[in-house]
Design a protein around this motif. Structure first.
Motif, PDB file in Angstrom:
ATOM      1  N   PHE A 178      -2.735  -4.667   7.899  1.00 42.68           N
ATOM      2  CA  PHE A 178      -1.941  -4.415   9.113  1.00 42.68           C
ATOM      3  C   PHE A 178      -2.823  -4.256  10.349  1.00 42.68           C
ATOM      4  O   PHE A 178      -2.398  -4.561  11.461  1.00 42.68           O
ATOM      5  N   SER A 179      -4.055  -3.802  10.167  1.00 45.17           N
ATOM      6  CA  SER A 179      -4.956  -3.653  11.320  1.00 45.17           C
ATOM      7  C   SER A 179      -5.328  -4.997  11.916  1.00 45.17           C
ATOM      8  O   SER A 179      -5.414  -5.147  13.135  1.00 45.17           O
ATOM      9  N   TYR A 180      -5.548  -5.995  11.048  1.00 44.09           N
ATOM     10  CA  TYR A 180      -6.022  -7.300  11.506  1.00 44.09           C
ATOM     11  C   TYR A 180      -4.935  -8.364  11.522  1.00 44.09           C
ATOM     12  O   TYR A 180      -5.174  -9.505  11.900  1.00 44.09           O
ATOM     13  N   GLY A 181      -3.731  -8.002  11.091  1.00 43.46           N
ATOM     14  CA  GLY A 181      -2.582  -8.891  11.243  1.00 43.46           C
ATOM     15  C   GLY A 181      -2.406  -9.935  10.175  1.00 43.46           C
ATOM     16  O   GLY A 181      -1.582 -10.846  10.347  1.00 43.46           O
ATOM     17  N   TRP A 182      -3.132  -9.837   9.053  1.00 39.56           N
ATOM     18  CA  TRP A 182      -2.888 -10.847   8.033  1.00 39.56           C
ATOM     19  C   TRP A 182      -1.925 -10.369   6.952  1.00 39.56           C
ATOM     20  O   TRP A 182      -1.973 -10.808   5.808  1.00 39.56           O
ATOM     21  N   ASP A 183      -0.973  -9.505   7.352  1.00 42.18           N
ATOM     22  CA  ASP A 183       0.168  -9.168   6.505  1.00 42.18           C
ATOM     23  C   ASP A 183       1.418  -9.929   6.940  1.00 42.18           C
ATOM     24  O   ASP A 183       2.529  -9.624   6.518  1.00 42.18           O
ATOM     25  N   HIS A 184       1.243 -10.957   7.786  1.00 41.39           N
ATOM     26  CA  HIS A 184       2.395 -11.631   8.413  1.00 41.39           C
ATOM     27  C   HIS A 184       3.218 -12.442   7.415  1.00 41.39           C
ATOM     28  O   HIS A 184       4.396 -12.739   7.682  1.00 41.39           O
ATOM     29  N   LEU A 185       2.653 -12.812   6.274  1.00 38.62           N
ATOM     30  CA  LEU A 185       3.421 -13.577   5.286  1.00 38.62           C
ATOM     31  C   LEU A 185       4.251 -12.682   4.371  1.00 38.62           C
ATOM     32  O   LEU A 185       5.124 -13.167   3.656  1.00 38.62           O
ATOM     33  N   SER A 186       3.975 -11.399   4.394  1.00 38.78           N
ATOM     34  CA  SER A 186       4.680 -10.465   3.507  1.00 38.78           C
ATOM     35  C   SER A 186       6.135 -10.321   3.931  1.00 38.78           C
ATOM     36  O   SER A 186       6.435 -10.176   5.118  1.00 38.78           O
ATOM     37  N   LYS A 187       7.015 -10.356   2.978  1.00 35.09           N
ATOM     38  CA  LYS A 187       8.441 -10.219   3.252  1.00 35.09           C
ATOM     39  C   LYS A 187       8.851  -8.756   3.173  1.00 35.09           C
ATOM     40  O   LYS A 187       8.325  -7.982   2.393  1.00 35.09           O
ATOM     41  N   LYS A 188       9.762  -8.364   3.983  1.00 38.10           N
ATOM     42  CA  LYS A 188      10.396  -7.044   4.004  1.00 38.10           C
ATOM     43  C   LYS A 188       9.456  -5.937   4.462  1.00 38.10           C
ATOM     44  O   LYS A 188       9.677  -5.311   5.484  1.00 38.10           O
ATOM     45  N   HIS A 189       8.383  -5.663   3.707  1.00 43.90           N
ATOM     46  CA  HIS A 189       7.484  -4.569   4.060  1.00 43.90           C
ATOM     47  C   HIS A 189       6.093  -5.098   4.402  1.00 43.90           C
ATOM     48  O   HIS A 189       5.544  -5.928   3.677  1.00 43.90           O
ATOM     49  N   LYS A 190       5.520  -4.579   5.482  1.00 45.75           N
ATOM     50  CA  LYS A 190       4.185  -4.984   5.923  1.00 45.75           C
ATOM     51  C   LYS A 190       3.150  -3.961   5.456  1.00 45.75           C
ATOM     52  O   LYS A 190       3.437  -3.002   4.743  1.00 45.75           O
ATOM     53  N   GLY A 191       1.923  -4.167   5.899  1.00 46.48           N
ATOM     54  CA  GLY A 191       0.807  -3.378   5.407  1.00 46.48           C
ATOM     55  C   GLY A 191       0.914  -1.890   5.626  1.00 46.48           C
ATOM     56  O   GLY A 191       0.520  -1.093   4.761  1.00 46.48           O
ATOM     57  N   ALA A 192       1.442  -1.461   6.778  1.00 42.65           N
ATOM     58  CA  ALA A 192       1.509  -0.030   7.078  1.00 42.65           C
ATOM     59  C   ALA A 192       2.402   0.705   6.071  1.00 42.65           C
ATOM     60  O   ALA A 192       2.118   1.847   5.697  1.00 42.65           O
ATOM     61  N   TYR A 193       3.478   0.063   5.657  1.00 41.66           N
ATOM     62  CA  TYR A 193       4.378   0.662   4.672  1.00 41.66           C
ATOM     63  C   TYR A 193       3.650   0.913   3.357  1.00 41.66           C
ATOM     64  O   TYR A 193       3.719   2.007   2.781  1.00 41.66           O
ATOM     65  N   TRP A 194       2.928  -0.096   2.883  1.00 46.79           N
ATOM     66  CA  TRP A 194       2.232   0.023   1.609  1.00 46.79           C
ATOM     67  C   TRP A 194       1.033   0.958   1.714  1.00 46.79           C
ATOM     68  O   TRP A 194       0.725   1.695   0.761  1.00 46.79           O
ATOM     69  N   ALA A 195       0.363   0.945   2.867  1.00 50.91           N
ATOM     70  CA  ALA A 195      -0.806   1.810   3.048  1.00 50.91           C
ATOM     71  C   ALA A 195      -0.443   3.272   2.867  1.00 50.91           C
ATOM     72  O   ALA A 195      -1.166   4.035   2.213  1.00 50.91           O
ATOM     73  N   LYS A 196       0.673   3.684   3.434  1.00 50.31           N
ATOM     74  CA  LYS A 196       1.088   5.087   3.317  1.00 50.31           C
ATOM     75  C   LYS A 196       1.309   5.476   1.854  1.00 50.31           C
ATOM     76  O   LYS A 196       0.856   6.540   1.406  1.00 50.31           O
ATOM     77  N   LEU A 197       1.973   4.616   1.110  1.00 47.75           N
ATOM     78  CA  LEU A 197       2.228   4.913  -0.293  1.00 47.75           C
ATOM     79  C   LEU A 197       0.928   5.069  -1.080  1.00 47.75           C
ATOM     80  O   LEU A 197       0.757   6.010  -1.858  1.00 47.75           O
TER      81      LEU A 197
END
Length: 454
Positions: free
Chosen positions: A374-393
């Motif tokens: 999510f910091s560098y923006g290469w979570d753009h292909l992920s559907k529904k949830h992006k990097g910040a969501y998964w990082a917290k978990l």
């Protein structure tokens, strides 16, 4: 005061060595990083996990498990701690890496670690200088150098030394430089290894070379960035790009005409290391942990520390790797029940389609991947949830693991993580995760795709 000719020559040589050592290394301009560290919830948890790793490293690990002591040379005796060079050198290098990051980003906190700032710095320096001292190029103990994983150890120790550069003696600075140069130079005549060749034939059965290529690339670009005036600097950088592109290459890239650093992607490659759409075969299985390698995602922090743009090759196919862990669905059968995506919505748990031989209690490697995505923006292909969501978990889970123990180590045994350096890996991965967050606050990463020539 009169000097003999021999003494005068020696003095001039020493002065020249000091000047040369300082001019060779591009120091980090810490004065350019003046913004306060971010204080949002995710950043605070990452910071705490790193400080917890520092606490364990500086107390139980250093004093009771390793029992490090200088020998007659004045350097820590690392070689007697194991018969395996990986364990002798990777582990202290990784711990020093995590400690140095905390110190230089200003978050080191004795009230958390129970160790003063000066003692923490002293221990990090003792570990790094011993790693460099034992390298064969420095003609002392001649214990390691050129090992299969040696570039990895040289990267972590060299990086930590770079952060604390002014705190090292001239002699130790010289040892670090020679270590880095020796390890980087050995890759100049080489070709990156591949899991499969250009015809699809397996070269290394069940063993992608993504990890090996990535850590070799790390050392090469660190050498080029740290030592920009070295005559091999440009060659190291070109070779680093070659290894980076090889590391995350897919079968479709053998026909990929996209231009990257002045050449079509296909012309960089002689095989590939991942399977479509972006997952990794390692240890004979589809292995999610090898989708989440810290070695693949550290480049922006090295280039940003030097005030440089980051080469496009450093994010090659990382969006596809992240898509594969967040979005690609595996059917059961043929894969293990219940099937689905590697990441599980609402949970830090990871689905391993063909099992995991490292254990199923590893979360830090995914947290590091998520934060970079999510910091560098290469979570753009992920559907529904992006990097910040998964990082917290995943970060919350790491902290919960650490909070089980008074000394703040992370794992409860081999069933969670069977790797002997599992605690050292926490220090390196959470160090990388924190540096990603901290640097993005200071100087957001900029990628460039300019031609690079040998």
């Amino acid at each position: 005061m009169k000097y003999s000719l021999k003494t005068a020559v020696l003095i001039l040589f020493l002065i020249a060595s000091v000047i040369s050592g300082k001019s060779q290394v591009m120091p980090v301009n810490w004065a350019s990083f003046q913004k306060k560290a971010p204080r949002n919830k995710l950043a605070n948890v990452v910071k705490t996990t790193l400080l917890n790793a520092n606490r364990f490293a500086l107390t139980t690990w250093y004093n009771d498990l390793k029992k490090y002591q200088p020998d007659s040379s004045g350097y820590l005796d690392l070689k007697s701690k194991s018969k395996i060079n990986e364990y002798r050198y990777r582990f202290p290098a990784a711990m020093a890496f995590g400690i140095a990051i905390s110190i230089k980003t200003g978050i080191y906190d004795p009230s958390v670690t129970g160790v003063s700032l000066q003692e923490a710095k002293d221990k990090a320096i003792l570990m790094v200088r011993a790693v460099a001292y034992d390298h064969k190029v420095n003609q002392t103990r001649k214990v390691w150098g050129g090992d299969w994983q040696a570039a990895h150890w040289a990267y972590y120790s060299g990086y930590a030394a770079w952060l604390l550069w002014e705190d090292f003696s001239v002699k130790d600075q010289s040892n670090v430089i020679k270590m880095i140069v020796a390890e980087a130079d050995r890759f100049l005549p080489t070709t990156p290894p591949y899991y499969k060749d250009s015809t699809g034939k397996v070269i290394f059965k069940g063993d992608s070379k993504i990890e090996e290529d990535a850590w070799n690339a790390e050392l090469l670009y660190l050498a080029s960035v740290m030592l920009p005036k070295h005559p091999h600097s440009d060659q190291w950088m070109h070779k680093a790009l070659e290894y980076l592109i090889a590391a995350t290459s897919l079968p479709s890239d053998l026909h990929n005409s996209r231009m990257i650093h002045g050449r079509p992607v296909s012309s960089w490659l002689q095989g590939y290391n991942m399977e479509e759409p972006g997952f990794v075969i390692n240890h004979g299985i589809i292995h999610p942990m090898y989708n989440a390698l810290a070695s693949m995602i550290n480049a922006p922090i090295v280039f940003s520390l030097a005030g440089k743009t980051t080469p496009e090759a450093a994010r090659f196919n990382l969006d596809k790797i992240y898509y594969s862990v967040t979005t690609h669905r595996f059917s059961a059968p043929p894969y293990r029940a219940p099937g689905g995506t590697m990441y599980q919505e609402g949970s830090p748990e990871v689905y391993y389609p063909e099992g995991s031989d490292w254990g199923t209690g590893v979360y830090d490697t995914y947290a590091n991947l998520d934060i970079a995505a999510f910091s560098y923006g290469w979570d753009h292909l992920s559907k529904k949830h992006k990097g910040a969501y998964w990082a917290k978990l995943h970060v919350d889970k790491v902290l919960a693991q650490q909070n089980r123990f008074a000394d703040k180590h992370t794992y409860d045994g081999d069933h969670e993580n069977s790797y002997p350096g599992r605690e050292e890996a926490i220090a390196s991965r959470m160090g990388s995760a924190w540096m990603t967050i901290w640097l993005q606050q200071q100087l957001p990463v900029v990628y460039e795709n300019k031609p690079v020539y040998k």
